[in-house]
Write an enzyme that holds these catalytic residues in place. Structure first.
Site, short mmCIF file in Angstrom:
data_model
loop_
_atom_site.label_atom_id
_atom_site.label_comp_id
_atom_site.label_asym_id
_atom_site.label_seq_id
_atom_site.Cartn_x
_atom_site.Cartn_y
_atom_site.Cartn_z
N LYS A 13 -13.44 -32.02 11.24
CA LYS A 13 -12.70 -32.89 10.24
C LYS A 13 -11.91 -31.83 9.29
CE LYS A 13 -16.94 -33.97 9.11
NZ LYS A 13 -17.81 -33.43 9.89
N ARG A 87 -20.89 -41.39 4.48
CA ARG A 87 -21.53 -40.96 5.58
C ARG A 87 -22.50 -42.15 5.82
NH1 ARG A 87 -20.63 -35.26 4.92
NH2 ARG A 87 -21.55 -33.79 6.47
N ARG A 126 -18.40 -20.72 13.20
CA ARG A 126 -17.20 -21.04 12.16
C ARG A 126 -17.36 -19.96 11.27
NH1 ARG A 126 -17.32 -26.54 9.59
NH2 ARG A 126 -19.78 -26.07 9.94
N ARG A 152 -21.52 -19.96 6.60
CA ARG A 152 -22.09 -20.96 5.75
C ARG A 152 -23.53 -21.02 6.01
NH1 ARG A 152 -19.10 -26.53 6.51
NH2 ARG A 152 -21.17 -27.38 6.52
N ARG A 163 -29.01 -31.17 11.31
CA ARG A 163 -27.34 -31.69 10.54
C ARG A 163 -27.30 -32.85 11.78
NH1 ARG A 163 -23.80 -27.11 9.58
NH2 ARG A 163 -22.30 -28.45 9.00
P1 AP5 Z 1 -14.46 -27.74 11.16
O1 AP5 Z 1 -13.08 -28.46 10.80
O2 AP5 Z 1 -15.04 -27.05 9.86
O3 AP5 Z 1 -15.68 -29.00 11.32
P2 AP5 Z 1 -16.09 -30.09 10.28
O4 AP5 Z 1 -16.00 -31.23 11.17
O5 AP5 Z 1 -15.31 -30.13 9.03
O6 AP5 Z 1 -17.45 -29.76 10.49
P3 AP5 Z 1 -18.42 -29.38 8.91
O7 AP5 Z 1 -19.69 -28.79 9.57
O8 AP5 Z 1 -17.73 -28.91 7.88
O9 AP5 Z 1 -19.15 -31.01 8.65
P4 AP5 Z 1 -20.52 -31.47 8.16
O10 AP5 Z 1 -19.92 -32.73 7.99
O11 AP5 Z 1 -21.50 -31.14 8.74
O12 AP5 Z 1 -20.25 -30.69 6.59
P5 AP5 Z 1 -19.96 -30.89 5.06
O13 AP5 Z 1 -19.41 -29.73 4.55
O14 AP5 Z 1 -19.27 -32.23 4.98
O15 AP5 Z 1 -14.63 -27.12 12.36
C1 AP5 Z 1 -15.92 -26.39 12.93
C2 AP5 Z 1 -15.33 -25.21 13.47
O16 AP5 Z 1 -15.01 -25.49 15.00
C3 AP5 Z 1 -14.44 -24.18 13.10
O17 AP5 Z 1 -14.81 -22.66 13.31
C4 AP5 Z 1 -13.18 -24.71 13.79
O18 AP5 Z 1 -12.37 -23.58 13.54
C5 AP5 Z 1 -13.63 -24.98 15.19
N1 AP5 Z 1 -12.95 -25.98 15.70
C6 AP5 Z 1 -12.45 -27.20 15.07
N2 AP5 Z 1 -11.66 -27.69 15.98
C7 AP5 Z 1 -11.64 -27.23 17.14
C8 AP5 Z 1 -11.35 -27.61 18.43
N3 AP5 Z 1 -10.54 -28.63 18.81
N4 AP5 Z 1 -11.59 -26.47 19.40
C9 AP5 Z 1 -12.36 -25.32 19.27
N5 AP5 Z 1 -12.64 -25.33 17.97
C10 AP5 Z 1 -12.48 -26.05 16.96
O19 AP5 Z 1 -21.41 -31.31 4.46
C11 AP5 Z 1 -22.40 -30.02 4.38
C12 AP5 Z 1 -23.81 -30.79 3.65
O20 AP5 Z 1 -23.36 -31.35 2.33
C13 AP5 Z 1 -24.30 -32.02 4.66
O21 AP5 Z 1 -25.05 -31.51 5.55
C14 AP5 Z 1 -25.07 -32.55 3.32
O22 AP5 Z 1 -26.20 -31.86 2.91
C15 AP5 Z 1 -24.06 -32.46 2.21
N6 AP5 Z 1 -23.01 -33.70 1.98
C16 AP5 Z 1 -21.66 -33.74 2.23
N7 AP5 Z 1 -21.22 -34.88 2.20
C17 AP5 Z 1 -22.35 -35.60 2.00
C18 AP5 Z 1 -22.46 -37.12 1.92
N8 AP5 Z 1 -21.14 -37.98 2.19
N9 AP5 Z 1 -23.50 -37.76 1.59
C19 AP5 Z 1 -24.61 -36.77 1.68
N10 AP5 Z 1 -24.51 -35.65 1.85
C20 AP5 Z 1 -23.53 -34.91 1.98
#
Ligand code: AP5
Length: 207
Positions: A13, A87, A126, A152, A163
């Site tokens: 994402k 979410r 990552r 992270r 997660r």
């Molecule tokens: P990346 O682009 O970083 O993936 P992402 O989908 O953004 O993953 P996240 O882990 O950031 O998502 P998340 O939803 O768990 O975390 P968030 O920060 O929102 O890519 C991942 C890796 O893969 C990178 O190394 C990249 O280079 C590689 N990659 C990408 N595309 C690729 C491809 N095609 N091929 C190969 N490699 C590739 O949330 C964190 C925490 O915050 C949650 O657990 C929760 O506690 C809280 N939180 C956040 N939002 C909410 C909400 N709305 N409600 C409640 N709690 C929330």
């Protein structure tokens, strides 16, 4: 254009959001980044730090409040891309109400789909450059020399697994909710980063 990117941890994402936002000149709004930034500033309450570290969601009211305020900023006038919000269905309903009060609505929700077994490797390897926010992957998108890399706190394998469980449990109703509204686009996010970008832009009608 008002967009949402939905998908499990590690789906790409943030990676794809940065490309779309640079192309369209709209802000990327990541609730995860906002929460991590509040934590780094010592402003995130301890119970929320603990929830994130355990791979659980923070309460809906917290993220709804963050998004309500952030989407009123001047840079959101031409649109925005929400990355990781909503979410849950209550978050989605709250967002729809907030936007409706301003005479706005979402245009597209992009769901990035990746099988669970690929997600663990994507998240665990990552690394993010803490100066630029650029996302790298030690195997698929290696960082340049001199990058100041952060790993992270929630990217360790056992937390990533939690997660993923949380994502599956909490978002099971979210995609049908948006499918019913007719604004859901499902994108196969397996393949190189560039290949997935092509599919995302195609889904957005912007190739
Ligand atoms: P990346 O682009 O970083 O993936 P992402 O989908 O953004 O993953 P996240 O882990 O950031 O998502 P998340 O939803 O768990 O975390 P968030 O920060 O929102 O890519 C991942 C890796 O893969 C990178 O190394 C990249 O280079 C590689 N990659 C990408 N595309 C690729 C491809 N095609 N091929 C190969 N490699 C590739 O949330 C964190 C925490 O915050 C949650 O657990 C929760 O506690 C809280 N939180 C956040 N939002 C909410 C909400 N709305 N409600 C409640 N709690 C929330």
């Amino acid at each position: 254009m008002r967009l949402v990117f939905v998908g499990p941890p590690g789906a790409g994402k943030g990676t794809q959001a940065k490309v779309v936002c640079a192309k369209w000149g709209i802000p990327q709004i990541s609730t995860g980044d906002m929460l991590r930034s509040a934590k780094a500033d010592g402003k995130l309450p301890a119970e929320l730090v603990a929830k994130m570290a355990a791979g659980a969601l923070v309460p809906d009211s917290v993220v709804i409040g963050l998004i309500d305020e952030r989407t009123q900023a001047p840079d959101c006038k031409a649109g925005f891309l929400l990355d990781g919000f909503p979410r849950t269905v209550p978050q989605a309903k709250a967002l729809a109400e907030t936007l409706a009060k301003r005479g706005q609505k979402l245009d597209v929700v992009v769901a990035l789909e990746v099988p669970r077994e690929l997600l663990i490797e994507r998240a665990v390897l990552r690394r993010t450059d803490k100066r630029t926010g650029q996302i790298y992957h030690l195997k698929y998108s290696p960082p340049p020399p001199g990058a100041e890399l952060e790993h992270r706190a929630d990217d360790h394998e056992e937390v990533v697994r939690k997660r993923l469980d949380t994502y599956e449990a909490m978002t099971a109703e979210l995609l049908p909710f948006y499918a019913e509204l007719g604004i859901l686009k499902r994108v196969d996010a397996v393949g190189s980063i560039g290949e997935v970008t092509e599919r995302v832009l195609d889904a957005l009608g912007s190739k």
